[in-house]
Design an enzyme around this catalytic site. Sequence first.
Site, PDB file in Angstrom:
ATOM      1  N   HIS A  99      -1.937  18.189 -26.375  1.00 25.43           N
ATOM      2  CA  HIS A  99      -1.933  16.736 -26.194  1.00 25.43           C
ATOM      3  C   HIS A  99      -3.116  16.020 -26.839  1.00 25.43           C
ATOM      4  CE1 HIS A  99       1.425  17.384 -23.582  1.00 25.43           C
ATOM      5  NE2 HIS A  99       1.494  16.114 -23.234  1.00 25.43           N
TER       6      HIS A  99
ATOM      7  N   ARG B 147       0.814  -1.233   0.000  1.00 24.32           N
ATOM      8  CA  ARG B 147       0.000   0.000   0.000  1.00 24.32           C
ATOM      9  C   ARG B 147       0.841   1.274   0.000  1.00 24.32           C
ATOM     10  NH1 ARG B 147      -2.910  -2.935   3.768  1.00 24.32           N
ATOM     11  NH2 ARG B 147      -4.782  -3.899   2.875  1.00 24.32           N
TER      12      ARG B 147
ATOM     13  N   ARG C 287      -5.035  21.539 -13.730  1.00 23.34           N
ATOM     14  CA  ARG C 287      -4.012  20.637 -14.262  1.00 23.34           C
ATOM     15  C   ARG C 287      -4.274  20.274 -15.731  1.00 23.34           C
ATOM     16  NH1 ARG C 287      -0.905  15.899 -10.835  1.00 23.34           N
ATOM     17  NH2 ARG C 287       0.430  15.217 -12.525  1.00 23.34           N
TER      18      ARG C 287
ATOM     19  N   ASN D  86      -2.385  19.635 -20.587  1.00 23.73           N
ATOM     20  CA  ASN D  86      -2.686  18.820 -21.771  1.00 23.73           C
ATOM     21  C   ASN D  86      -2.668  19.651 -23.050  1.00 23.73           C
ATOM     22  OD1 ASN D  86      -3.044  16.572 -20.192  1.00 23.73           O
ATOM     23  ND2 ASN D  86      -5.248  16.890 -19.957  1.00 23.73           N
TER      24      ASN D  86
ATOM     25  N   GLU E  85       7.821  19.479 -24.379  1.00 21.50           N
ATOM     26  CA  GLU E  85       7.102  19.767 -23.115  1.00 21.50           C
ATOM     27  C   GLU E  85       7.553  21.110 -22.526  1.00 21.50           C
ATOM     28  OE1 GLU E  85       4.591  18.001 -22.265  1.00 21.50           O
ATOM     29  OE2 GLU E  85       4.912  15.939 -22.957  1.00 21.50           O
TER      30      GLU E  85
ATOM     31  N   HIS F 274      -1.803  13.262 -28.941  1.00 18.92           N
ATOM     32  CA  HIS F 274      -2.041  11.860 -28.580  1.00 18.92           C
ATOM     33  C   HIS F 274      -2.650  11.087 -29.728  1.00 18.92           C
ATOM     34  CE1 HIS F 274      -2.087  12.287 -23.930  1.00 18.92           C
ATOM     35  NE2 HIS F 274      -0.941  11.794 -24.373  1.00 18.92           N
TER      36      HIS F 274
ATOM     37  N   HIS G 279       6.707  11.029 -28.110  1.00 14.46           N
ATOM     38  CA  HIS G 279       5.647  11.804 -27.471  1.00 14.46           C
ATOM     39  C   HIS G 279       5.814  13.323 -27.666  1.00 14.46           C
ATOM     40  CE1 HIS G 279       2.606  12.800 -24.512  1.00 14.46           C
ATOM     41  NE2 HIS G 279       3.475  13.575 -23.908  1.00 14.46           N
TER      42      HIS G 279
ATOM     43  N   LYS H 199       5.358  23.463 -13.786  1.00 16.64           N
ATOM     44  CA  LYS H 199       4.579  22.242 -13.571  1.00 16.64           C
ATOM     45  C   LYS H 199       4.221  22.099 -12.087  1.00 16.64           C
ATOM     46  CE  LYS H 199       3.528  17.608 -14.337  1.00 16.64           C
ATOM     47  NZ  LYS H 199       3.726  16.329 -14.976  1.00 16.64           N
TER      48      LYS H 199
ATOM     49  N   GLU I 102      -5.964  16.590 -10.988  1.00 20.97           N
ATOM     50  CA  GLU I 102      -6.515  16.947 -12.296  1.00 20.97           C
ATOM     51  C   GLU I 102      -8.020  17.132 -12.290  1.00 20.97           C
ATOM     52  OE1 GLU I 102      -4.345  15.325 -15.563  1.00 20.97           O
ATOM     53  OE2 GLU I 102      -6.087  15.413 -16.867  1.00 20.97           O
TER      54      GLU I 102
ATOM     55  N   LYS J  33       2.051  11.435 -10.808  1.00 22.62           N
ATOM     56  CA  LYS J  33       1.277  10.461 -11.589  1.00 22.62           C
ATOM     57  C   LYS J  33       2.177   9.267 -11.889  1.00 22.62           C
ATOM     58  CE  LYS J  33      -2.063  13.090 -14.328  1.00 22.62           C
ATOM     59  NZ  LYS J  33      -2.409  13.482 -15.707  1.00 22.62           N
TER      60      LYS J  33
HETATM   61  N1  LIG Z   1       3.824  10.703 -15.019  1.00 23.93           N
HETATM   62  C1  LIG Z   1       3.644  11.742 -15.800  1.00 23.93           C
HETATM   63  O1  LIG Z   1       3.132  12.780 -15.381  1.00 23.93           O
HETATM   64  C2  LIG Z   1       4.093  11.663 -17.221  1.00 23.93           C
HETATM   65  C3  LIG Z   1       4.161  12.834 -17.997  1.00 23.93           C
HETATM   66  C4  LIG Z   1       4.659  12.735 -19.297  1.00 23.93           C
HETATM   67  C5  LIG Z   1       5.071  11.503 -19.795  1.00 23.93           C
HETATM   68  N2  LIG Z   1       4.984  10.387 -19.012  1.00 23.93           N
HETATM   69  C6  LIG Z   1       5.442   9.076 -19.502  1.00 23.93           C
HETATM   70  O2  LIG Z   1       6.847   9.153 -19.732  1.00 23.93           O
HETATM   71  C7  LIG Z   1       7.215   8.178 -20.708  1.00 23.93           C
HETATM   72  C8  LIG Z   1       8.163   8.793 -21.682  1.00 23.93           C
HETATM   73  O3  LIG Z   1       9.324   9.210 -21.000  1.00 23.93           O
HETATM   74  P1  LIG Z   1      10.745   9.219 -21.712  1.00 23.93           P
HETATM   75  O4  LIG Z   1      10.616   9.942 -23.003  1.00 23.93           O
HETATM   76  O5  LIG Z   1      11.736   9.665 -20.727  1.00 23.93           O
HETATM   77  O6  LIG Z   1      10.915   7.674 -22.098  1.00 23.93           O
HETATM   78  P2  LIG Z   1      11.990   6.557 -21.637  1.00 23.93           P
HETATM   79  O7  LIG Z   1      12.046   6.396 -20.201  1.00 23.93           O
HETATM   80  O8  LIG Z   1      11.684   5.349 -22.466  1.00 23.93           O
HETATM   81  O9  LIG Z   1      13.360   7.171 -22.142  1.00 23.93           O
HETATM   82  C9  LIG Z   1      13.590   7.330 -23.532  1.00 23.93           C
HETATM   83  C10 LIG Z   1      14.834   6.561 -23.970  1.00 23.93           C
HETATM   84  O10 LIG Z   1      15.978   7.313 -23.578  1.00 23.93           O
HETATM   85  C11 LIG Z   1      16.852   6.499 -22.792  1.00 23.93           C
HETATM   86  N3  LIG Z   1      17.489   7.388 -21.841  1.00 23.93           N
HETATM   87  C12 LIG Z   1      16.874   8.115 -20.863  1.00 23.93           C
HETATM   88  N4  LIG Z   1      17.753   8.905 -20.253  1.00 23.93           N
HETATM   89  C13 LIG Z   1      18.951   8.699 -20.848  1.00 23.93           C
HETATM   90  C14 LIG Z   1      20.253   9.239 -20.676  1.00 23.93           C
HETATM   91  N5  LIG Z   1      20.499  10.206 -19.801  1.00 23.93           N
HETATM   92  N6  LIG Z   1      21.256   8.742 -21.430  1.00 23.93           N
HETATM   93  C15 LIG Z   1      21.006   7.789 -22.377  1.00 23.93           C
HETATM   94  N7  LIG Z   1      19.802   7.269 -22.612  1.00 23.93           N
HETATM   95  C16 LIG Z   1      18.789   7.715 -21.854  1.00 23.93           C
HETATM   96  C17 LIG Z   1      15.983   5.423 -22.202  1.00 23.93           C
HETATM   97  O11 LIG Z   1      16.731   4.281 -21.888  1.00 23.93           O
HETATM   98  C18 LIG Z   1      14.997   5.177 -23.344  1.00 23.93           C
HETATM   99  O12 LIG Z   1      15.577   4.337 -24.295  1.00 23.93           O
HETATM  100  C19 LIG Z   1       5.905   7.687 -21.333  1.00 23.93           C
HETATM  101  O13 LIG Z   1       5.645   6.400 -20.883  1.00 23.93           O
HETATM  102  C20 LIG Z   1       4.866   8.677 -20.827  1.00 23.93           C
HETATM  103  O14 LIG Z   1       3.585   8.093 -20.687  1.00 23.93           O
HETATM  104  C21 LIG Z   1       4.513  10.457 -17.742  1.00 23.93           C
HETATM  105 ZN   LIG Z   2       3.206  15.146 -22.501  1.00 27.94          ZN
END
Ligand SMILES: NC(=O)c1ccc[n+]([C@@H]2O[C@H](COP(=O)([O-])OP(=O)(O)OC[C@H]3O[C@@H](n4cnc5c(N)ncnc54)[C@H](O)[C@@H]3O)[C@@H](O)[C@H]2O)c1
Ligand SMILES: [Zn+2]
Length: 366
Positions: free
Chosen positions: A250, A122, A243, A247, A186, A254, A266, A229, A239, A144
Site C-alpha cells: 500500500h 454518538r 494490523r 498495508n 486485496e 497509495h 485502488h 483479515k 492498528e 474502520k
Molecule cells: N474501511 C476499510 O478498512 C477500507 C479498506 C479498503 C478500502 N476502503 C475504501 O473502500 C473504497 C473502495 O471500495 P470499492 O472499490 O468497493 O468502491 P465503490 O463502493 O465505489 O464501488 C465501486 C463501484 O462498483 C459499483 N458496485 C459495487 N458493487 C456492485 C455490484 N455488485 N454490482 C454493480 N456495481 C457495483 C459501485 O456502485 C461503484 O461504482 C475506498 O473509498 C477505500 O478507501 C476501506
Molecule cells: Zn487496500
Amino acid sequence: MKTLNVNTKQLSYPIYFDNSFGSLPRALSAAGLAQAAKAVVITDTNLADIYLADVTGRIKGVINDISTFTFPAGEKSKNLDTVKGVYGFFTEKNLDRKSVVFALGGGVTGDMAGFAAATFMRGVAYAQLPTSLLAQVDSSVGGKTGVDFMGHKNYIGAFHQPSLVYINTKTLNTLPPEQFTSGLGECIKHGLIGRDSDYYKFITDNADAIMAKDDAALMKLIEISCKIKADVVSYDEREHNLREILNFGHTFGHAIESLSGFNELHGHTVAQGIRGALYLSHLLGDVNIDVLQSYDLLLKRFGFPALKVDYTASDVYERMFSDKKARGGQLRLVLINGGGCAYAGANASEEQIMAAIGYILKGCAA
Ligand SMILES: NC(=O)c1ccc[n+]([C@@H]2O[C@H](COP(=O)([O-])OP(=O)(O)OC[C@H]3O[C@@H](n4cnc5c(N)ncnc54)[C@H](O)[C@@H]3O)[C@@H](O)[C@H]2O)c1
Ligand SMILES: [Zn+2]
C-alpha cells in the site's frame, strides 16, 4: 449459509456468507437486530436499481419501519456533505439509538454509512451488506469507517464495528470486471502476508475458476480472505502493530494511486505496489526471484491492467514520504521476511526503494 465470528475486545460479530439475500432475516434475528425499531438502508445509485428492492423486502420481514437513502455512486461522494445529508435524513426519520443502519454497496457506501452510524447520536448500530469484491474481502471487516476531506483520503473517520456483515457472493455477477480485479488485488495481498500459506496457492490453483466466478471457488476465496483479515484485526483492532501488515503493497500503491489523481483503481495500484514490495524484499535477500515471476504470471492471468504512467520514479518516492508526513507519521514499509511473513518497519536505503519503484514502473510500461 456459513458464518465466521470476528472477535474484538469490545464485541464479537458474525460475518455471514451466502449466495442470495435469502437468509438475511435469519441473520438479523440471530444478531439481535430484529428488535430494532427502525431501519435505514443506505446505498448508491448503481446498486439501488439492482438490489435495493430485494434487500428492503427481506428486512421488512423483521423490521417494519424501513426507509432508504440513495447517494450518487463513486468516491467523490465519500465526503462530509454526503454524511450531512445522511444526518438530515436520520433526523427527519426520527432515528434513535435503537435503530439500525444498513450499508448496501461497495467500500464507499460502507465507509460513509458506517461513519454516519458511528457518529449519529454518538453511535447507532449498523450492518454491512458489501457488494463489491473489495468490500467483501476487505473494507467491510475491521470497523474502520470514514470519509475523504480536502483531497486527503479517509482523513476523517472513526472505528465502529458493525453488528453483522452479510456477504451475498452472487452480487459479484453485476460488478464491473475492472472492479472485480481491483478486489482481487486485496485477496492476493492476504495470500502473501504469511498468515495462511495455503491461501496464495489456492488462488493460483483456482485462478480460472475465480475468473469464471465459479460459486464454490468464489465462496472459498472470500471466506478465507475475511478470515485472514478478521484474525489480524482481532489481534490489533486499532492498528498499533500487527494490523500494519495489511498495508503490504500500500505504501507504493497509495503513492501511485494519488499521482494518478485517483483515476487508477485502488486494488490495481496495490497489486503494483506488491510488485515493488516483493522486489525490495528480494533485494534484501528475503524473497526468491521465482516468487516475483509467478506473481507477475498471476496478475496476467487475472487480467490486471498496466497503469498509465505519466510521472517519474522520483515523483513516486517523494509522494510516498509526503503522504506520511502530511499525516504526522513516518514511512514504515511492509515487506516479506525470509520466513515468508510480512513485517512493518523494514530498513531499506533510498537507492533500494528507488530500484523497487523502477521495477514497478518498468512493468507497467510493458
Ligand atoms: N474501511 C476499510 O478498512 C477500507 C479498506 C479498503 C478500502 N476502503 C475504501 O473502500 C473504497 C473502495 O471500495 P470499492 O472499490 O468497493 O468502491 P465503490 O463502493 O465505489 O464501488 C465501486 C463501484 O462498483 C459499483 N458496485 C459495487 N458493487 C456492485 C455490484 N455488485 N454490482 C454493480 N456495481 C457495483 C459501485 O456502485 C461503484 O461504482 C475506498 O473509498 C477505500 O478507501 C476501506
Ligand atoms: Zn487496500
